[in-house]
Design an enzyme around this catalytic site. Sequence first.
Site, PDB file in Angstrom:
ATOM      1  N   GLN A 220      72.143  34.857  20.019  1.00  0.00           N
ATOM      2  CA  GLN A 220      70.638  35.667  19.368  1.00  0.00           C
ATOM      3  C   GLN A 220      71.233  35.359  18.000  1.00  0.00           C
ATOM      4  O   GLN A 220      69.853  36.491  17.668  1.00  0.00           O
ATOM      5  CB  GLN A 220      71.209  37.150  20.626  1.00  0.00           C
ATOM      6  CG  GLN A 220      70.814  36.851  21.988  1.00  0.00           C
ATOM      7  CD  GLN A 220      70.841  38.074  22.674  1.00  0.00           C
ATOM      8  OE1 GLN A 220      71.544  37.855  23.684  1.00  0.00           O
ATOM      9  NE2 GLN A 220      70.158  39.158  22.665  1.00  0.00           N
ATOM     10  N   ARG A 370      68.803  44.554  27.243  1.00  0.00           N
ATOM     11  CA  ARG A 370      67.696  44.606  27.011  1.00  0.00           C
ATOM     12  C   ARG A 370      67.152  45.923  26.972  1.00  0.00           C
ATOM     13  O   ARG A 370      65.841  46.904  27.720  1.00  0.00           O
ATOM     14  CB  ARG A 370      66.671  44.371  28.437  1.00  0.00           C
ATOM     15  CG  ARG A 370      65.060  43.880  28.219  1.00  0.00           C
ATOM     16  CD  ARG A 370      64.337  43.242  29.181  1.00  0.00           C
ATOM     17  NE  ARG A 370      63.368  42.959  28.739  1.00  0.00           N
ATOM     18  CZ  ARG A 370      62.272  41.812  29.096  1.00  0.00           C
ATOM     19  NH1 ARG A 370      62.406  41.122  30.701  1.00  0.00           N
ATOM     20  NH2 ARG A 370      60.950  41.191  28.455  1.00  0.00           N
ATOM     21  N   CYS A 371      67.788  46.269  25.928  1.00  0.00           N
ATOM     22  CA  CYS A 371      67.450  48.066  25.689  1.00  0.00           C
ATOM     23  C   CYS A 371      68.151  48.394  24.105  1.00  0.00           C
ATOM     24  O   CYS A 371      68.916  47.451  23.490  1.00  0.00           O
ATOM     25  CB  CYS A 371      67.401  48.948  26.518  1.00  0.00           C
ATOM     26  SG  CYS A 371      69.332  49.735  26.033  1.00  0.00           S
ATOM     27  N   GLU A 740      60.839  45.883  25.180  1.00  0.00           N
ATOM     28  CA  GLU A 740      62.672  46.400  26.142  1.00  0.00           C
ATOM     29  C   GLU A 740      61.845  47.834  26.648  1.00  0.00           C
ATOM     30  O   GLU A 740      62.128  48.356  27.735  1.00  0.00           O
ATOM     31  CB  GLU A 740      63.568  46.281  25.359  1.00  0.00           C
ATOM     32  CG  GLU A 740      63.919  44.920  24.409  1.00  0.00           C
ATOM     33  CD  GLU A 740      65.338  45.724  23.536  1.00  0.00           C
ATOM     34  OE1 GLU A 740      65.256  46.996  22.857  1.00  0.00           O
ATOM     35  OE2 GLU A 740      66.221  44.988  24.154  1.00  0.00           O
TER      36      GLU A 740
END
Length: 788
Positions: A220, A370-371, A740
């Site tokens: 990423q 996802r945060c 998110e």
Amino acid sequence: MADKSNSERVQGIGHSRKRVEDARFLQGRGNYIDDLKLPGMLYLGIVRSPYAHARIKSIQTGPAMAVPGVLAVITGETLKQFNVHNMPTLMSDTQMVLPVDTVKYQYQEVAGVLATDRYTAADGVAAVDIEYEPLPAVVDPKMALEPGSPKVRDDKPDNHIWHWEWGDEEKTNQAFDEAGVTVAEDIYIPRIHVASIETCGCVAKWDPIDKHLTLWMTTQAPHAIRTVVALVTAHLGLSEERIRVISPDIGGGFGGKVPVYPGYVIAVAASIVTGKPVKWIETRTENIAADSFARDYHIHAEVAADKDGTLTAMRINTIADHGYTDAAANPSKFPAGLFHIATGAYNFKNAFVEVDGVYTNKPPGGIAYRCSFRVTEAVHTIERMADILAHTLGMDPAEFRMKNFVQPEQFPYKSALGWEYDSGNYAAALRKAMDMIGYEDLRKEQAEKRLRGELMGIGISSFVEIVGAGPSKHFDILGLKMFDSCEIRVHPTGKAIARFGTKSQGQAHETTYAQIIAEELGIPADHIKVEEGDTDTAPYGLGTYASRSTPTAGAAAAIASRKIRDKARKIAAHLLEASEDDLVWEQGKFYVKGSPDHAKTIQEIAFAAYTNHPQGMEAGLEAVDYYDPPNLTYPFGSYICVVDIDRGTGAVKIRRFVAVDDCGVRINPMVVEGQIHGGLAMGFAPSLLEEIVYDENGNLLNPNFMDYLLPTAVETPRWEVGETVTPSPHHPFGAKGVGESATVGAPAAIANAVVDAMWHLGVHNIDIPITPPKVWKILKDHGAALEE
Ligand code: CDP
């Protein structure tokens, strides 16, 4: 103002433009790591430890080398010769690439096997003969802190990694002493796993002639990886201009593809040693069992209020299980991430948060699944505690929230823990969610059902996120400042290419970034090609995670476009023989004030930039922007969940779930909705299903999708979504991140609904995942289970 037909043609901000990347994804034409096949490519398989803690007595490579097609077995000793057997983690701890004496968790990498194909590599892995001496393991972080606990790390005095605290302890304690009411709860947010469709992998290709490494990898953050590789391999002569990291299509990242895993490093070493390309692709079990985990926070939370329900103070202490090394993916300054957003949407005057990081014999990690760096943990804590306090006071949880929300006129709002919230209207989002779901009627229905002994619950989560890291004065990763970038080149025919320092893993950047530039320059989005993920071509950036792309690279796209527009104005003035000050911009063209027909389109200007630009001006029409945001953005929302609980089985059925999100200005409403649907499913999963489970010896009990439960479309509820729009005042076009929000906000709504259904029985908290056996046992313990 642009006319409507032009706006339709251009497809700028606010249009639900179809995702351009989907054509290749849906037709199986994506270009993922495992699609890459190079001539002479070798395959790397990895031998993993069966023990959570053991000394390696011997490694017999002979039997593996006897397998036809196996070419080499790489051990910790092999790598030690080049001093690459260890690597730094993102939190500056030490992680083994391959061990030389002990293993610290089950499934840890112990050796690499190189073979001519994947199947032979697997045979070779099975044939490596390793003798271990098992050592006592510690898997519970609270036990790891006890004197006499097995010690995880030989190079550290004990299992305590760090203590971190934030806020004013003294004032907070005083507020607790003076409070009319206080509540306290222990909340465990379990270890979960990023279940991306694509596992991690890479192809490393060392060119011995050019002394150049090309590394295609599931990352990423390609630029940061290149820099780190260059820094840790400088002693081997690998320097940054000779490293090219390419992140092709990525099948989901969610934070799990931020860290560097040993497999990548072994593949690079293997390619350098053999001079051949080497591919490594994890199996599903390897991905679940050895890659970075998320959450695993043992939280003790307290909140204090006046007797009328006005919140006054919050106090949290937490034990964070980091596994055998601190490989969390956090900004360097914040070992517990942004957990100190824990005051949430409420106007607390005092707060104090402390976290202790602990080593255990489990895989390392602590990624922001996802945060935005521990925001899920923070939101879950405050939203559970808000409900506990409301119920304790006999107040309706919605009324309690309305009473305590930060009010719109308080923005920019300085929280008790030092954050400056940019904008928000929390009451409006909650009111909208209540109207959509018919809150008051549901409460009546609940009261009637309760009289009949039926268990129905309504749960609210009014979350605030903190995304877009970040202002670089506070945010860095291993010293690399957290800005992001966009470079735009407009070609002579008025088409453009834009490259970014971020990397989409399915979030539709190719679609939405083009819309930002389209909006700013009036070039149709279809004429703008977006590229990311190649360090040889894209401008430097810190990558995509923590919903930072829109707040950082999205902003850079707008600013770079505006730089281009400034130059375009000069060219237009030259072409129209007018003064720059007399030109008016209308999406896609400049015209002379008062004579709209006397105009030059952006396409005509682009052509002139290469064929007829003013004397003395540089040719071309391009710009780059490295955007360092002045603040984070604070998206928010209110979710309401309605559950019915079966007293015979303990099964929780989500009857309705309304999600009202506010991410400021929406670039592409359809993409935002897609992000929210996916995020809700990923918030639903850990609420009712997901958890990584170990036995007391550190054996992983659910390393596959038969036992690690993910929801399918069958289990996933139907989502009802709504929106409010409160622009960010500091973002160039008012957007906040959204990727998110739903994962962060959903679990508390679900847990609150379940507890709401059972509060009258004396149940104050149920830790997620709220599984039927767990609920049924609680019902039984409280005399409410149906046992026939
Ligand atoms: O960093 P990441 O891409 O994961 O998260 P994000 O910045 O929240 O963006 C996720 C997707 O939603 C991207 O395609 C954005 O362009 C889109 N988005 C949007 O259309 N409007 C917003 N206000 C925020 C995001």
